[in-house]
Design a protein around this motif. Structure first.
Motif, mmCIF file in Angstrom:
data_model
loop_
_atom_site.group_PDB
_atom_site.id
_atom_site.type_symbol
_atom_site.label_atom_id
_atom_site.label_comp_id
_atom_site.label_asym_id
_atom_site.label_seq_id
_atom_site.Cartn_x
_atom_site.Cartn_y
_atom_site.Cartn_z
ATOM 1 N N PRO A 133 39.936 22.101 87.855
ATOM 2 C CA PRO A 133 41.304 22.368 87.394
ATOM 3 C C PRO A 133 41.373 23.318 86.205
ATOM 4 C CG PRO A 133 40.925 20.018 87.610
ATOM 5 C CD PRO A 133 39.611 20.680 87.752
ATOM 6 N N ALA A 134 42.522 23.952 86.068
ATOM 7 C CA ALA A 134 42.750 24.805 84.908
ATOM 8 C C ALA A 134 42.862 23.922 83.679
ATOM 9 C CB ALA A 134 44.035 25.594 85.105
ATOM 10 N N TRP A 135 42.301 24.386 82.582
ATOM 11 C CA TRP A 135 42.287 23.565 81.370
ATOM 12 C C TRP A 135 43.300 24.041 80.336
ATOM 13 C CZ3 TRP A 135 39.859 19.150 81.801
ATOM 14 C CH2 TRP A 135 38.868 19.048 82.768
ATOM 15 N N ARG A 136 44.191 24.900 80.774
ATOM 16 C CA ARG A 136 45.119 25.473 79.819
ATOM 17 C C ARG A 136 46.534 25.150 80.249
ATOM 18 N NH1 ARG A 136 46.282 31.080 78.048
ATOM 19 N NH2 ARG A 136 46.438 30.898 75.804
ATOM 20 N N GLU A 137 47.421 25.059 79.269
ATOM 21 C CA GLU A 137 48.824 24.778 79.581
ATOM 22 C C GLU A 137 49.383 25.857 80.500
ATOM 23 O OE1 GLU A 137 52.954 24.005 77.121
ATOM 24 O OE2 GLU A 137 51.228 24.895 76.152
ATOM 25 N N ARG A 138 50.162 25.434 81.486
ATOM 26 C CA ARG A 138 50.719 26.416 82.406
ATOM 27 C C ARG A 138 51.679 27.332 81.653
ATOM 28 N NH1 ARG A 138 50.107 24.767 87.727
ATOM 29 N NH2 ARG A 138 51.755 26.144 88.397
ATOM 30 N N PRO A 139 51.543 28.642 81.822
ATOM 31 C CA PRO A 139 52.422 29.559 81.091
ATOM 32 C C PRO A 139 53.885 29.393 81.461
ATOM 33 C CG PRO A 139 51.065 30.737 82.687
ATOM 34 C CD PRO A 139 50.554 29.341 82.631
ATOM 35 N N GLU A 140 54.140 29.017 82.732
ATOM 36 C CA GLU A 140 55.544 28.815 83.131
ATOM 37 C C GLU A 140 56.179 27.705 82.292
ATOM 38 O OE1 GLU A 140 53.422 29.977 86.966
ATOM 39 O OE2 GLU A 140 52.985 28.924 85.133
ATOM 40 N N GLU A 147 38.321 27.838 76.989
ATOM 41 C CA GLU A 147 39.571 28.266 77.615
ATOM 42 C C GLU A 147 40.791 27.945 76.758
ATOM 43 O OE1 GLU A 147 39.959 26.954 81.650
ATOM 44 O OE2 GLU A 147 38.776 28.657 82.332
ATOM 45 N N ARG A 172 38.168 32.330 86.066
ATOM 46 C CA ARG A 172 38.519 31.567 84.859
ATOM 47 C C ARG A 172 38.838 32.522 83.720
ATOM 48 N NH1 ARG A 172 38.846 26.311 86.703
ATOM 49 N NH2 ARG A 172 39.124 25.818 84.512
ATOM 50 N N ASN A 177 50.320 36.246 75.649
ATOM 51 C CA ASN A 177 49.173 35.405 75.975
ATOM 52 C C ASN A 177 48.600 35.678 77.352
ATOM 53 O OD1 ASN A 177 48.998 33.970 73.610
ATOM 54 N ND2 ASN A 177 50.644 32.598 74.218
ATOM 55 N N ASN A 178 49.416 36.199 78.235
ATOM 56 C CA ASN A 178 48.959 36.239 79.630
ATOM 57 C C ASN A 178 49.022 37.605 80.288
ATOM 58 O OD1 ASN A 178 48.514 33.295 80.253
ATOM 59 N ND2 ASN A 178 50.523 33.325 79.280
ATOM 60 N N ARG A 179 49.324 38.637 79.568
ATOM 61 C CA ARG A 179 49.478 39.940 80.239
ATOM 62 C C ARG A 179 48.142 40.398 80.799
ATOM 63 N NH1 ARG A 179 50.186 44.184 75.247
ATOM 64 N NH2 ARG A 179 48.303 43.597 74.144
ATOM 65 N N LYS A 203 44.056 35.411 78.112
ATOM 66 C CA LYS A 203 43.596 36.231 79.223
ATOM 67 C C LYS A 203 43.557 37.690 78.794
ATOM 68 C CE LYS A 203 44.723 37.542 83.936
ATOM 69 N NZ LYS A 203 44.503 38.942 83.627
ATOM 70 N N THR A 220 50.002 38.847 86.180
ATOM 71 C CA THR A 220 48.685 38.358 85.774
ATOM 72 C C THR A 220 47.861 37.760 86.907
ATOM 73 O OG1 THR A 220 49.511 36.160 85.281
ATOM 74 C CG2 THR A 220 49.627 37.755 83.512
ATOM 75 N N CYS A 238 54.839 34.429 76.062
ATOM 76 C CA CYS A 238 54.173 34.287 77.349
ATOM 77 C C CYS A 238 53.456 35.580 77.719
ATOM 78 C CB CYS A 238 55.229 33.986 78.403
ATOM 79 S SG CYS A 238 54.536 33.188 79.817
ATOM 80 N N PRO A 284 43.664 30.543 85.949
ATOM 81 C CA PRO A 284 43.850 29.789 87.194
ATOM 82 C C PRO A 284 45.162 29.028 87.271
ATOM 83 C CG PRO A 284 42.217 28.721 85.786
ATOM 84 C CD PRO A 284 42.572 30.008 85.123
ATOM 85 N N SER A 285 45.894 28.941 86.154
ATOM 86 C CA SER A 285 47.138 28.162 86.197
ATOM 87 C C SER A 285 48.374 29.048 86.209
ATOM 88 C CB SER A 285 47.194 27.211 84.999
ATOM 89 O OG SER A 285 47.363 27.954 83.821
#
Lengths: 261, 53
Positions: free
Chosen positions: B28-35, A226, A139, B51-53, A231, A152, B48, A145-146
């Motif tokens: 489930p993931a609780w965050r908006e999908r980065p895609e 979250e 997490r 936030n996700n690197r 991340k 990443t 993107c 996870p998404s």
């Protein structure tokens, strides 16, 4: 769809992850303290079962022979190597006051002596465990996870080649792993509502409602965190996990220094 | 088998079922999908990555 060239390792991994998680669910004192599997309900056993599931998925990632599978497995094992010692140390800190690593013994010791919950050892162990559980279950801020971005992915990279029922089982097992660990944390640190070793029908019902409520609250807290967390960079994760290891080490030290007879 | 022993078995079975049933809600993931964020109007590759690197 099963990728060409994969072996039985790839086929069995989802069942191993789900099986080990269900075994943890069966031996953990979630509803009642008097589980028939109580003699096996050792915290070190739980850590071993968790790692068995992690290794099964990592081997499945390697078994596919793809770049993403290998990369995900490498990352997962790197994180697991940092997480497992922290879990063991935090568990050791919790087992010191109750003089036992048995889960039911730790929980019943906390029920009979709730003052231990605000002891430095217990609080430090709680923070350390909370951090490593987020890492162990993939997490935020350790893993997203998404995401399916190649830079990443950790857990998702390992299971990228799964499809259909096997993918469903992997996803379900991931959810079960988080549910069990949240339930375990809830009962280790807030054990009220759990049925006694000789449960009554009402006690079992109250235990079921209590664990559902505790996990729902912890899930809401996790979801809220979250939403506000980004991340971490992969190379920053060891710093976070080293911090949690230090907290667990301090928890063990504090458990001995502030031990109550 | 005594009543408390039978209830202990029942509690163990119930907690396994609770985990099986609860997992799809907790997992489930609780965050908006980065895609989705990068593909939506206004989303950029840069946001993107940050936030996700």
């Amino acid at each position: 769809v099963i990728p060409l060239g994969t072996t039985i390792v790839f086929a069995l991994a989802p069942a191993v992850v789900a099986g080990t998680t269900l075994l943890i669910a069966a031996i953990s004192p979630l509803i009642s303290l008097g589980s028939p599997l109580d003699p096996s309900a050792d915290l070190f056993g739980v850590v071993g079962l968790l790692f068995l599931g992690t290794v099964a998925l990592a081997l499945a990632g390697l078994d596919t022979g793809t770049a993403f599978g290998g990369m995900g497995s490498s990352r997962e094992i790197t994180i697991a190597a940092l997480v497992e010692p922290t879990i063991l140390l935090a568990v050791f800190a919790l087992s010191v006051p109750g003089h036992s690593a048995n889960l039911a013994a730790i929980v019943s010791s906390t029920v009979s002596n709730p003052g231990r919950l605000v002891s430095p050892g217990s609080l430090l162990a709680f923070v350390a465990l909370a951090i490593v559980v987020t890492a162990e279950t993939g997490r935020l801020p350790v893993d997203n996870p998404s995401t399916h971005l190649e830079l990443t992915m950790i857990h998702e990279a390992m299971v990228l080649e799964y499809a259909g029922p096997k993918l469903a089982l992997v996803e379900w097992a991931s959810g079960m792993r988080l549910t069990v660990l949240l339930g375990l944390i809830a009962n280790l640190f807030l054990p009220w509502g759990i049925a006694s070793a000789d449960p009554t029908p009402l006690g079992v019902l109250i235990g079921l409602v209590a664990i559902a409520a505790k996990v729902a609250v912890l899930t809401s807290v996790l979801a809220t965190c979250e939403v506000f967390l980004a991340k971490l960079r992969y190379f920053r994760i060891p710093e976070l996990l080293a911090g949690s290891f230090l907290l667990a080490l301090l928890a063990v030290t504090a458990s001995y220094f502030f031990a109550t007879p | 088998m005594s009543q408390s022993s039978a209830l202990a078995y029942l509690a163990t079975a119930l907690q396994v079922i609770a985990v099986l049933v609860g997992a799809p809600f907790v997992g489930p993931a609780w965050r908006e999908r980065p895609e989705a964020a990068s593909a939506s109007p206004g989303g950029t590759c840069e946001s993107c990555c940050v936030n996700n690197r």
